[in-house]
Write a protein that holds these residues in place. Structure first.
Motif, PDB file in Angstrom:
ATOM      1  N   GLU A  62       0.823  -1.214   0.000  1.00 49.07           N
ATOM      2  CA  GLU A  62       0.000   0.000   0.000  1.00 49.07           C
ATOM      3  C   GLU A  62       0.859   1.267   0.000  1.00 49.07           C
ATOM      4  OE1 GLU A  62      -2.955  -0.197  -0.686  1.00 49.07           O
ATOM      5  OE2 GLU A  62      -3.679  -2.157  -0.009  1.00 49.07           O
ATOM      6  N   LYS A  63       2.159   1.127  -0.089  1.00 48.47           N
ATOM      7  CA  LYS A  63       3.003   2.316   0.052  1.00 48.47           C
ATOM      8  C   LYS A  63       3.968   2.530  -1.111  1.00 48.47           C
ATOM      9  CE  LYS A  63       2.891   1.994   5.109  1.00 48.47           C
ATOM     10  NZ  LYS A  63       3.714   1.908   6.318  1.00 48.47           N
ATOM     11  N   SER A  64       3.716   1.903  -2.221  1.00 49.39           N
ATOM     12  CA  SER A  64       4.590   2.121  -3.380  1.00 49.39           C
ATOM     13  C   SER A  64       4.326   3.506  -3.963  1.00 49.39           C
ATOM     14  CB  SER A  64       4.308   1.054  -4.438  1.00 49.39           C
ATOM     15  OG  SER A  64       4.602   1.565  -5.719  1.00 49.39           O
ATOM     16  N   ALA A  65       5.392   4.302  -4.104  1.00 52.23           N
ATOM     17  CA  ALA A  65       5.220   5.652  -4.648  1.00 52.23           C
ATOM     18  C   ALA A  65       4.607   5.598  -6.044  1.00 52.23           C
ATOM     19  CB  ALA A  65       6.570   6.375  -4.696  1.00 52.23           C
ATOM     20  N   ASP A  89       0.225  26.808  -6.327  1.00 54.21           N
ATOM     21  CA  ASP A  89      -0.449  25.675  -5.672  1.00 54.21           C
ATOM     22  C   ASP A  89      -0.406  24.423  -6.521  1.00 54.21           C
ATOM     23  OD1 ASP A  89      -1.215  27.044  -3.362  1.00 54.21           O
ATOM     24  OD2 ASP A  89      -2.940  27.920  -4.406  1.00 54.21           O
ATOM     25  N   PHE A  90       0.753  24.175  -7.123  1.00 53.34           N
ATOM     26  CA  PHE A  90       0.842  23.005  -8.001  1.00 53.34           C
ATOM     27  C   PHE A  90       0.746  21.701  -7.201  1.00 53.34           C
ATOM     28  CE2 PHE A  90       3.748  19.858 -10.072  1.00 53.34           C
ATOM     29  CZ  PHE A  90       2.890  19.502 -11.094  1.00 53.34           C
ATOM     30  N   PHE A  91       1.472  21.640  -6.105  1.00 53.61           N
ATOM     31  CA  PHE A  91       1.437  20.409  -5.313  1.00 53.61           C
ATOM     32  C   PHE A  91       0.164  20.360  -4.473  1.00 53.61           C
ATOM     33  CE2 PHE A  91       6.059  20.977  -5.974  1.00 53.61           C
ATOM     34  CZ  PHE A  91       6.299  19.795  -6.661  1.00 53.61           C
ATOM     35  N   THR A  92      -0.349  19.139  -4.330  1.00 58.35           N
ATOM     36  CA  THR A  92      -1.590  18.953  -3.595  1.00 58.35           C
ATOM     37  C   THR A  92      -1.343  17.924  -2.505  1.00 58.35           C
ATOM     38  OG1 THR A  92      -2.656  19.171  -5.731  1.00 58.35           O
ATOM     39  CG2 THR A  92      -4.031  18.432  -3.918  1.00 58.35           C
ATOM     40  N   PRO A  93      -1.670  18.259  -1.261  1.00 57.89           N
ATOM     41  CA  PRO A  93      -1.504  17.239  -0.221  1.00 57.89           C
ATOM     42  C   PRO A  93      -2.580  16.163  -0.357  1.00 57.89           C
ATOM     43  CG  PRO A  93      -2.480  19.237   0.692  1.00 57.89           C
ATOM     44  CD  PRO A  93      -2.180  19.530  -0.746  1.00 57.89           C
ATOM     45  N   VAL A  94      -2.154  14.919  -0.272  1.00 59.04           N
ATOM     46  CA  VAL A  94      -3.101  13.800  -0.322  1.00 59.04           C
ATOM     47  C   VAL A  94      -2.841  12.933   0.903  1.00 59.04           C
ATOM     48  CG1 VAL A  94      -3.852  11.762  -1.608  1.00 59.04           C
ATOM     49  CG2 VAL A  94      -3.172  13.831  -2.852  1.00 59.04           C
ATOM     50  N   GLU A  95      -3.913  12.635   1.611  1.00 58.35           N
ATOM     51  CA  GLU A  95      -3.819  11.836   2.834  1.00 58.35           C
ATOM     52  C   GLU A  95      -4.224  10.403   2.487  1.00 58.35           C
ATOM     53  OE1 GLU A  95      -3.414  13.506   6.117  1.00 58.35           O
ATOM     54  OE2 GLU A  95      -3.054  11.450   6.841  1.00 58.35           O
ATOM     55  N   HIS A  96      -3.295   9.490   2.629  1.00 54.17           N
ATOM     56  CA  HIS A  96      -3.587   8.085   2.321  1.00 54.17           C
ATOM     57  C   HIS A  96      -3.565   7.298   3.630  1.00 54.17           C
ATOM     58  CE1 HIS A  96      -2.691   3.940   1.000  1.00 54.17           C
ATOM     59  NE2 HIS A  96      -3.318   4.259  -0.115  1.00 54.17           N
ATOM     60  N   PRO A  97      -4.557   6.409   3.837  1.00 61.14           N
ATOM     61  CA  PRO A  97      -4.660   5.753   5.152  1.00 61.14           C
ATOM     62  C   PRO A  97      -3.413   4.968   5.557  1.00 61.14           C
ATOM     63  CG  PRO A  97      -6.189   4.792   3.542  1.00 61.14           C
ATOM     64  CD  PRO A  97      -5.653   6.047   2.949  1.00 61.14           C
ATOM     65  N   GLU A  98      -2.663   4.438   4.616  1.00 58.14           N
ATOM     66  CA  GLU A  98      -1.470   3.657   4.966  1.00 58.14           C
ATOM     67  C   GLU A  98      -0.180   4.458   4.781  1.00 58.14           C
ATOM     68  OE1 GLU A  98      -1.143   0.478   6.047  1.00 58.14           O
ATOM     69  OE2 GLU A  98      -3.235  -0.186   5.937  1.00 58.14           O
ATOM     70  N   ASP A 108     -12.532  27.032 -13.190  1.00 61.51           N
ATOM     71  CA  ASP A 108     -12.994  26.482 -11.911  1.00 61.51           C
ATOM     72  C   ASP A 108     -13.253  24.981 -11.981  1.00 61.51           C
ATOM     73  OD1 ASP A 108     -15.114  26.575 -13.620  1.00 61.51           O
ATOM     74  OD2 ASP A 108     -16.565  27.260 -12.113  1.00 61.51           O
ATOM     75  N   ALA A 109     -12.746  24.331 -13.020  1.00 59.13           N
ATOM     76  CA  ALA A 109     -13.023  22.898 -13.155  1.00 59.13           C
ATOM     77  C   ALA A 109     -12.328  22.119 -12.039  1.00 59.13           C
ATOM     78  CB  ALA A 109     -12.567  22.395 -14.513  1.00 59.13           C
ATOM     79  N   GLU A 110     -13.000  21.089 -11.565  1.00 55.75           N
ATOM     80  CA  GLU A 110     -12.445  20.292 -10.481  1.00 55.75           C
ATOM     81  C   GLU A 110     -11.307  19.399 -10.973  1.00 55.75           C
ATOM     82  OE1 GLU A 110     -14.861  17.123  -9.035  1.00 55.75           O
ATOM     83  OE2 GLU A 110     -13.639  16.836  -7.251  1.00 55.75           O
ATOM     84  N   TRP A 111     -10.265  19.260 -10.144  1.00 58.89           N
ATOM     85  CA  TRP A 111      -9.214  18.253 -10.373  1.00 58.89           C
ATOM     86  C   TRP A 111      -9.248  17.308  -9.190  1.00 58.89           C
ATOM     87  CZ3 TRP A 111      -6.361  16.105 -13.926  1.00 58.89           C
ATOM     88  CH2 TRP A 111      -5.249  15.332 -13.547  1.00 58.89           C
ATOM     89  N   ARG A 112      -9.577  16.067  -9.440  1.00 57.26           N
ATOM     90  CA  ARG A 112      -9.815  15.136  -8.339  1.00 57.26           C
ATOM     91  C   ARG A 112      -8.510  14.481  -7.875  1.00 57.26           C
ATOM     92  NH1 ARG A 112     -13.172  10.316  -9.930  1.00 57.26           N
ATOM     93  NH2 ARG A 112     -14.919  11.713 -10.293  1.00 57.26           N
ATOM     94  N   THR A 113      -8.300  14.490  -6.564  1.00 56.74           N
ATOM     95  CA  THR A 113      -7.055  13.939  -6.025  1.00 56.74           C
ATOM     96  C   THR A 113      -7.301  12.987  -4.864  1.00 56.74           C
ATOM     97  OG1 THR A 113      -6.871  15.854  -4.599  1.00 56.74           O
ATOM     98  CG2 THR A 113      -5.587  15.894  -6.624  1.00 56.74           C
ATOM     99  N   ALA A 114      -8.388  12.229  -4.901  1.00 58.73           N
ATOM    100  CA  ALA A 114      -8.601  11.233  -3.840  1.00 58.73           C
ATOM    101  C   ALA A 114      -7.423  10.258  -3.844  1.00 58.73           C
ATOM    102  CB  ALA A 114      -9.904  10.490  -4.097  1.00 58.73           C
ATOM    103  N   PRO A 115      -7.034   9.741  -2.669  1.00 57.28           N
ATOM    104  CA  PRO A 115      -5.880   8.837  -2.635  1.00 57.28           C
ATOM    105  C   PRO A 115      -6.123   7.561  -3.435  1.00 57.28           C
ATOM    106  CG  PRO A 115      -7.056   8.805  -0.538  1.00 57.28           C
ATOM    107  CD  PRO A 115      -7.649   9.928  -1.345  1.00 57.28           C
ATOM    108  N   ALA A 116      -5.034   6.940  -3.858  1.00 54.92           N
ATOM    109  CA  ALA A 116      -5.131   5.668  -4.584  1.00 54.92           C
ATOM    110  C   ALA A 116      -5.846   4.650  -3.715  1.00 54.92           C
ATOM    111  CB  ALA A 116      -3.727   5.178  -4.936  1.00 54.92           C
ATOM    112  N   PRO A 117      -6.610   3.762  -4.345  1.00 55.86           N
ATOM    113  CA  PRO A 117      -7.383   2.798  -3.540  1.00 55.86           C
ATOM    114  C   PRO A 117      -6.501   1.739  -2.881  1.00 55.86           C
ATOM    115  CG  PRO A 117      -7.610   2.305  -5.878  1.00 55.86           C
ATOM    116  CD  PRO A 117      -6.847   3.600  -5.786  1.00 55.86           C
ATOM    117  N   LEU A 118      -6.920   1.304  -1.700  1.00 57.45           N
ATOM    118  CA  LEU A 118      -6.313   0.125  -1.085  1.00 57.45           C
ATOM    119  C   LEU A 118      -6.722  -1.083  -1.922  1.00 57.45           C
ATOM    120  CD1 LEU A 118      -7.390   0.989   2.579  1.00 57.45           C
ATOM    121  CD2 LEU A 118      -5.079   1.221   1.615  1.00 57.45           C
TER     122      LEU A 118
END
Lengths: 398, 425
Positions: free
Chosen positions: A59-62, A335-344, A359-369
């Motif tokens: 779960e932690k591969s870059a 603000d190019f870099f976006t913090p992403v919180e991943h559970p692992e 104003d278009a959205e750019w989605r950055t949800a963490p990668a799935p487990l």
């Protein structure tokens, strides 16, 4: 309302390596619904580093974390009939499937274009492989270095009289992934009028040969074979990477008419020498010019040199390290870099969108487990009961 | 079936590579791309009006002969601008500006890669274009984007691999950073631009809304090294310059073959493939050697292993060696030159190169579409436009301009097709 530019599209992503996942990462970022389908043991990129503190963890591969932001993740075993049935149920409502299997393997797994076209005529099938779907090399294996060689980029990279050199990062695969997305979007655009999907066939080697600058025309027009130019390309002096006090700097003495600014920046009257007044003259005396610049360069820091060059209207470039990039004032200001919180893997700064659109959205949800969205997708969308998931798991279908 | 993007019209003010690469991809897919140049400011890739004798620069003239109109004979320009329309229009002049807005009114997309703020200073900022055509999609791609402390800085293609961290991790082991033989940042950013355009057109299709697309070459390129951005935060280390070696695979590299400057790339990903490689090389001794049985041993003994492999490859033709290894399941490929690419059986079988006749350079092979689509069979190719080649079609047929107006524009030099010598930097 803020919404992604590609919202509403449904993508099933069977692809591995880098090209396909980058293509679908961009789609997910742009708001498409992307389901990443992994084998039960996980995508091979989960085994690729870097890892936090060099301790491998699936779960932690870059690489995996970066390439799979914004996607839903399910497990599915394409080798068994249950798995294949689940896939075909997913494909019923899908607009796009992206896959990267060797063509014969895709056929055996029931995801060849001819098979899919009959069952899901609306589907855009995007296949990304080293050498494409046809031709004598279609089943050949290839990694980045092989693609860089076979696509003509490697021959022209490196020092003259030394062995050709591969780029450090896997740019062939990323670039082919970009092209795959353009092809996919073109197919979707055409579908708006025809109602029919089609097959986009992307060869990574062909992507490489399409970006050789002038190398092909130089041969077809003049018979000249472009070769390696090392750090002194394009027939220019003071045009390349140089050592400086805290690292390396790209000295780019362009445009030509600003040459005299070089002597002011580097406080070297000798750089005004009449022999250096033309591009040809500078090239002829390139080593002498280097020798004049170097003492000043090694006494100055790269950011300082970069800014002095730029303020004088020259296209100097910093040789950024990754540490530099993370604190680069221009990237931070935008603000190019976006913090992403991943559970692992925790909270990390990720590169954001490759372009900004109002104003278009750019989605950055963490990668799935691994298998994180099995329930949401198989139960929530396909209507299976939870007990079915247990059965499917036991059958190793998911 | 027609081409996917038929009916989309793109006004292309961009020069050099990144922008023209974006519009090449879209033109190949059927978009009508109108390349706008001015006699006193035309695409650099056309080369100078009077090239110095013998100087090819980046242009390549047929047989090295610039001819009477060298600006129409540059091989690099003619490769990158096929399937596009080309007009001359000096948008600095009042008549030229007015005509430009008339074109905007009937177009879907405007793309430019001038320095930051230039188009706005000319009076064609997004707000003005949007007044003319409310749902226009505008792409602006200065080196560092349209905001931030570096927005006025300039960037050439040569700098992008450096700025994006790519050069720092490229190079011979233990030596200085290096850039590749091309300017990778341009196709990377051109592709992102094409993606942005198509994505914005989908939104327009859904909502009627236009878009302003702001692309920084540096940001766009950093997106292609994302795992190393994360990796630095995870390990505190920058990736090493490893030459042609790989952090996990061994053997992984380039091996000298028979002939001058002939090379073979090999990447072995498993112990089983190592055994296959040894068998193809006829080296049962290596296959059994404990130095090389597993990846960690091989990784530690790469110098010895690579010498042993070179003993075999230097007697072999690169293409034949690659075929033997591929048939044994080992990833291998020769390092192809431009001539090698044009003669390669695979690329020929796939029709990768197209034969196109240009009125001022004759008939040559060019790289065609960068991918294949099942709906596109034997797409006809049109040669890159000569300077101002499509003036008559665009002005008279498309805009329905009167002959008098066109004459007026000609007299004022707005649509001149005789280029003026300019600084080519």
């Amino acid at each position: 309302m803020r919404e992604g530019l590609l919202c509403g599209f449904r993508v099933v992503d069977l692809s591995q390596d880098i090209a396909g996942p980058y293509c679908t990462k961009l789609m997910a970022g742009l708001g498409a619904d992307v389901i990443k389908v992994e084998p039960p043991e996980g995508d091979p990129s989960r085994r690729a580093g870097p890892f936090p503190d060099d301790i491998p963890h699936p779960e932690k591969s870059a690489l995996y974390l970066y390439l799979n932001t914004g996607k839903l993740g399910v497990t599915l075993n394409l080798e068994c009939t249950d798995g294949q049935r689940l896939l075909h149920e997913l494909l019923k409502d899908a607009d796009v499937i992206v896959e990267s299997y060797p063509p014969d393997r895709a056929h055996a797994l029931g995801i060849s274009y001819s098979f899919l076209q009959e069952r899901c005529p609306q589907l855009v099938v995007t296949s990304i492989t080293p050498f494409g779907q046809t031709g004598p090399y279609r089943s050949y294996r290839a990694h980045e270095i092989n693609l860089y060689g076979a696509g003509g980029l490697m021959y022209i990279t490196g020092d003259p009289d030394r062995e050709p050199l591969k780029m450090g990062p896997p740019l062939s695969q990323y670039g082919a992934g970009q092209n795959a997305l353009i092809a996919t979007l073109c197919a979707l655009w055409q579908r708006e009028s025809t109602g029919e999907g089609q097959h986009a066939d992307i060869s990574i080697a062909e992507y490489n040969l399409s970006i050789l600058e002038n190398a092909i025309a130089a041969y077809t027009y003049t018979g000249h074979i472009v070769s390696r130019m090392g750090n002194r390309g394009y027939g220019r002096a003071a045009h390349g990477i140089y050592l400086c006090r805290d690292g390396h700097i790209g000295v780019v003495a362009m445009p030509d008419h600003r040459w005299l600014a070089m002597s002011e920046i580097m406080e070297r009257e000798e750089l005004r020498d009449s022999r250096f007044q033309t591009r040809a003259g500078r090239l002829e005396n390139a080593d002498e010019i280097d020798a004049l610049m170097l003492p000043w360069l090694v006494e100055h820091d790269k950011e300082d040199i970069f800014k002095r060059g730029q303020e004088a209207g020259l296209g100097f470039a910093l040789v950024h390290t990754f540490e530099d990039l993370l604190r680069c004032e221009q990237l931070v200001d935008r603000d190019f870099f976006t913090p992403v919180e991943h559970p692992e893997a925790g909270r990390l700064q990720y590169p954001g969108a490759p372009f900004k659109i109002d104003d278009a959205e750019w989605r950055t949800a963490p990668a799935p487990l691994l298998g994180e969205h099995n329930e949401a997708v198989y139960c929530g969308r396909l209507g299976y009961a939870r007990q079915d998931l247990v059965r499917l798991r036991q059958m190793e279908a998911i | 079936m027609g081409l996917p993007l038929e009916g989309i019209r793109i006004l292309d003010l961009s020069w050099i590579w990144a922008g023209p690469y974006a519009t090449k991809l879209l033109a190949d897919m059927g978009a009508e791309v109108i390349k706008i140049e001015a006699a006193r400011a035309y695409d650099w890739h056309r080369g100078p009006v009077s090239p110095a004798p013998g100087a090819q620069g980046i242009t390549s003239y047929p047989d090295g002969v610039p001819g009477e109109r060298p600006w129409n004979r540059s091989g690099w320009f003619n490769s990158l601008n096929m399937n596009k329309r080309g007009i001359t229009l000096d948008i600095h002049t009042p008549l030229g500006g007015q005509t430009f807005l008339e074109l905007v009114r009937i177009s879907d997309v405007v793309i430019e890669n001038f320095r930051y703020g230039i188009l706005e200073r000319l009076g064609f900022g997004y707000d003005v274009l949007r007044c003319t055509k409310p749902d226009i999609v505008v792409v602006s791609m200065p080196a560092f984007g349209n905001s931030g402390p570096w927005r006025n800085y300039i960037g050439y293609g040569v700098g992008q691999e450096l700025l994006a961290g790519m050069a720092h991790m490229t190079g011979y082991p233990g030596e200085d950073p290096m850039k590749s033989g091309i300017n990778h940042g341009d196709p990377i950013t051109g592709s992102h631009a094409a993606i942005a355009i198509l994505s914005a057109l989908f939104r327009r299709h859904r909502t009627g809304q236009g878009a302003f697309i702001d692309i920084s070459h540096m940001e766009s390129s950093v997106c292609l090294v994302g795992e190393y951005i994360l990796g630095f935060q995870m390990t505190g280390r920058n990736p090493d310059r490893m030459g042609n070696r790989h952090p996990a695979m061994a053997p992984h590299g380039i091996y000298r073959c028979r002939g001058e400057d002939q090379w073979l790339t090999i990447a072995v990903e498993s112990d089983a493939q190592w055994q296959c490689l040894c068998e193809v090389m006829g080296r049962a001794d290596l296959a059994k050697s404990p130095q090389f049985t597993d990846v960690l041993s091989r990784w530690c003994h790469q110098d010895e292993m690579d010498s042993a492999i070179t003993e075999w490859t230097q007697r072999m033709d690169a293409g034949e060696a690659a075929a033997l290894l591929q048939n044994a399941g080992v990833a291998a490929a020769p390092v192809l030159t431009s001539r090698g690419l044009l003669n390669d059986a695979h690329f020929r079988a796939r029709g990768v190169f197209k034969t196109v006749t240009h009125p001022e350079t004759g008939t040559h092979l060019y790289p065609g579409m960068a991918w294949h689509m099942s709906s596109i069979k034997n797409k006809p190719y049109s040669s890159a436009p000569r300077l101002g080649e499509d003036n008559s079609y665009i002005y008279s047929e498309l805009l329905g301009m009167t002959r008098r107006r066109l004459e007026e524009m000609e007299q004022e030099g707005v649509v001149s097709t005789i280029p003026q010598e300019r600084r080519i930097t």
